[in-house]
Design a protein around this motif. Structure first.
Motif, PDB file in Angstrom:
ATOM      1  N   ILE A  91       9.783  -8.286   4.841  1.00 15.08           N
ATOM      2  CA  ILE A  91      10.336  -9.495   4.198  1.00 15.08           C
ATOM      3  C   ILE A  91       9.965 -10.728   4.992  1.00 15.08           C
ATOM      4  N   GLN A  92      10.141 -10.613   6.340  1.00 12.90           N
ATOM      5  CA  GLN A  92       9.800 -11.759   7.176  1.00 12.90           C
ATOM      6  C   GLN A  92       8.312 -12.065   7.112  1.00 12.90           C
ATOM      7  N   VAL A  93       7.545 -10.976   7.133  1.00 14.81           N
ATOM      8  CA  VAL A  93       6.099 -11.190   7.052  1.00 14.81           C
ATOM      9  C   VAL A  93       5.720 -11.798   5.686  1.00 14.81           C
ATOM     10  N   GLN A  94       6.458 -11.280   4.675  1.00 13.69           N
ATOM     11  CA  GLN A  94       6.174 -11.811   3.337  1.00 13.69           C
ATOM     12  C   GLN A  94       6.424 -13.319   3.273  1.00 13.69           C
ATOM     13  N   ARG A  95       7.548 -13.744   3.904  1.00 13.50           N
ATOM     14  CA  ARG A  95       7.833 -15.175   3.937  1.00 13.50           C
ATOM     15  C   ARG A  95       6.746 -15.936   4.673  1.00 13.50           C
ATOM     16  N   ALA A  96       6.319 -15.323   5.810  1.00 14.08           N
ATOM     17  CA  ALA A  96       5.247 -15.975   6.558  1.00 14.08           C
ATOM     18  C   ALA A  96       3.967 -16.039   5.728  1.00 14.08           C
TER      19      ALA A  96
ATOM     20  N   LEU B 188      -0.790  -4.247   7.329  1.00  9.82           N
ATOM     21  CA  LEU B 188       0.019  -3.691   8.407  1.00  9.82           C
ATOM     22  C   LEU B 188       1.512  -3.632   8.082  1.00  9.82           C
ATOM     23  N   VAL B 189       2.015  -4.511   7.271  1.00  6.10           N
ATOM     24  CA  VAL B 189       3.467  -4.632   7.076  1.00  6.10           C
ATOM     25  C   VAL B 189       3.904  -3.735   5.927  1.00  6.10           C
ATOM     26  N   ASP B 190       5.059  -2.989   6.150  1.00  7.89           N
ATOM     27  CA  ASP B 190       5.645  -2.141   5.114  1.00  7.89           C
ATOM     28  C   ASP B 190       6.263  -3.027   4.043  1.00  7.89           C
ATOM     29  N   PRO B 191       5.934  -2.827   2.820  1.00 14.76           N
ATOM     30  CA  PRO B 191       6.453  -3.708   1.777  1.00 14.76           C
ATOM     31  C   PRO B 191       7.957  -3.639   1.620  1.00 14.76           C
ATOM     32  N   ARG B 192       8.664  -2.493   2.030  1.00 12.98           N
ATOM     33  CA  ARG B 192      10.110  -2.352   1.798  1.00 12.98           C
ATOM     34  C   ARG B 192      10.943  -2.592   3.043  1.00 12.98           C
TER      35      ARG B 192
END
Length: 311
Positions: free
Chosen positions: A277-282, A268-272
């Motif tokens: 970024i926040q999701v990536q951290r999560a 679901l989250v756009d990589p850019r």
């Protein structure tokens, strides 16, 4: 008083001589008829203690005797060598092989196989010598042209070999090395540091003894605690063995849900984007948590007591 008849005395003496001769022939007839082989050996060392009639043996078994001893001299070179004539009894020897040699070729055949002669001491008290035969390949004959008897080559005796080895030792160098060693030991003994260390040695030994006593008391006290700990571990293992199955199932279910959540977040989250970024951290945090949960599950599988200890 009547004198004995000379005829009667003569008859008695003749009868006694006849009996002695008959006894010699009867008891020694085997020795007279036994065949003997003449052989010779040349020794390049002193044969003091060797006598005519001395035994010639092989591994202690008598095979003959020494008949005579002589000296060969060479005035031009000043060299001398001792000639020892022997008589051997071929009947005492049994040679195995496809074609055993006859009596005449017996000595020469055995010499080709390495037969040698050596002077050995019969008794250290009397100093008498004998000739010992043995197989020692590599010895060479003296090869005197006027000797027609079969020759048994000789090897040095044990004492002679030891004397030759001592002659090869550099006594002066050995004494010098010993003197240098003694000087080094004397210099070391005069070292003040060594003297202080030797003076402190009793204190060090006393401290070591006290340390060993302390260690022994601690080991004795720790043994009881170790037994109690092992008993507690056994009890804990029994308890976890009953409850571990359900606990592991719950952990596996949690890990499955965490994996599904991570997969949905990645889709679901756009990589850019900022949200990515926040999701990536999560996601990273969740990944760390998942890894820890997996590690926990593996540790619980291996050792159920981890759930009780907390580590």
């Amino acid at each position: 008083m009547t004198r004995p008849s000379p005829t009667l005395v003569g008859a008695f003496v003749l009868a006694a001589l006849a009996l002695v001769g008959a006894g010699v022939l009867f008891f020694g007839s085997g020795a007279f008829r036994e065949r003997r082989i003449a052989a010779v050996s040349f020794f390049d060392t002193s044969v003091a203690g060797l006598r005519g009639g001395a035994p010639v043996t092989i591994r202690g078994v008598p095979l003959g005797e020494v008949k005579s001893i002589g000296v060969r001299l060479n005035p031009r070179t000043g060299r001398s060598i001792i000639q020892v004539n022997m008589e051997l009894l071929p009947g005492m020897v049994t040679v195995y092989g496809a074609h055993p040699p006859g009596d005449e070729a017996l000595v020469s055949s055995l010499v080709q196989d390495g037969l040698t002669a050596q002077l050995v001491t019969q008794s250290f008290v009397t100093g008498l010598l004998s000739v010992e035969l043995a197989f020692r390949p590599g010895a060479e004959v003296s090869r005197f042209g006027d000797v027609t008897l079969p020759e048994v080559p000789t090897v040095p005796g044990d004492l002679e070999a030891l004397a030759k080895q001592l002659q090869m030792v550099d006594i002066a160098a050995a004494v010098g090395s010993l003197q240098r060693t003694l000087a080094s030991v004397d210099e070391l003994a005069r070292d003040p540091g060594l003297r202080r260390a030797l003076g402190q040695l009793p204190q060090m030994l006393s401290a070591l003894e006290r340390t060993l006593d302390t260690m022994e008391r601690e080991v004795t006290g720790s043994s009881a605690s170790l037994q109690e700990t092992l008993s507690a571990i056994r009890t804990l293992a029994t308890t976890l063995d009953r409850d571990g199955a359900s606990t592991l199932a719950a952990v596996r279910e949690s890990l499955g849900k965490a994996d599904a959540t991570l997969d949905a977040a990645h889709a679901l989250v756009d990589p850019r984007g900022r949200t990515a970024i926040q999701v990536q951290r999560a996601v990273d945090d969740l990944a760390v948590t998942s890894a820890r949960l997996r590690n926990l599950a593996e540790r619980v599988d291996r050792d159920p007591s981890v759930l009780v200890r907390g580590r």
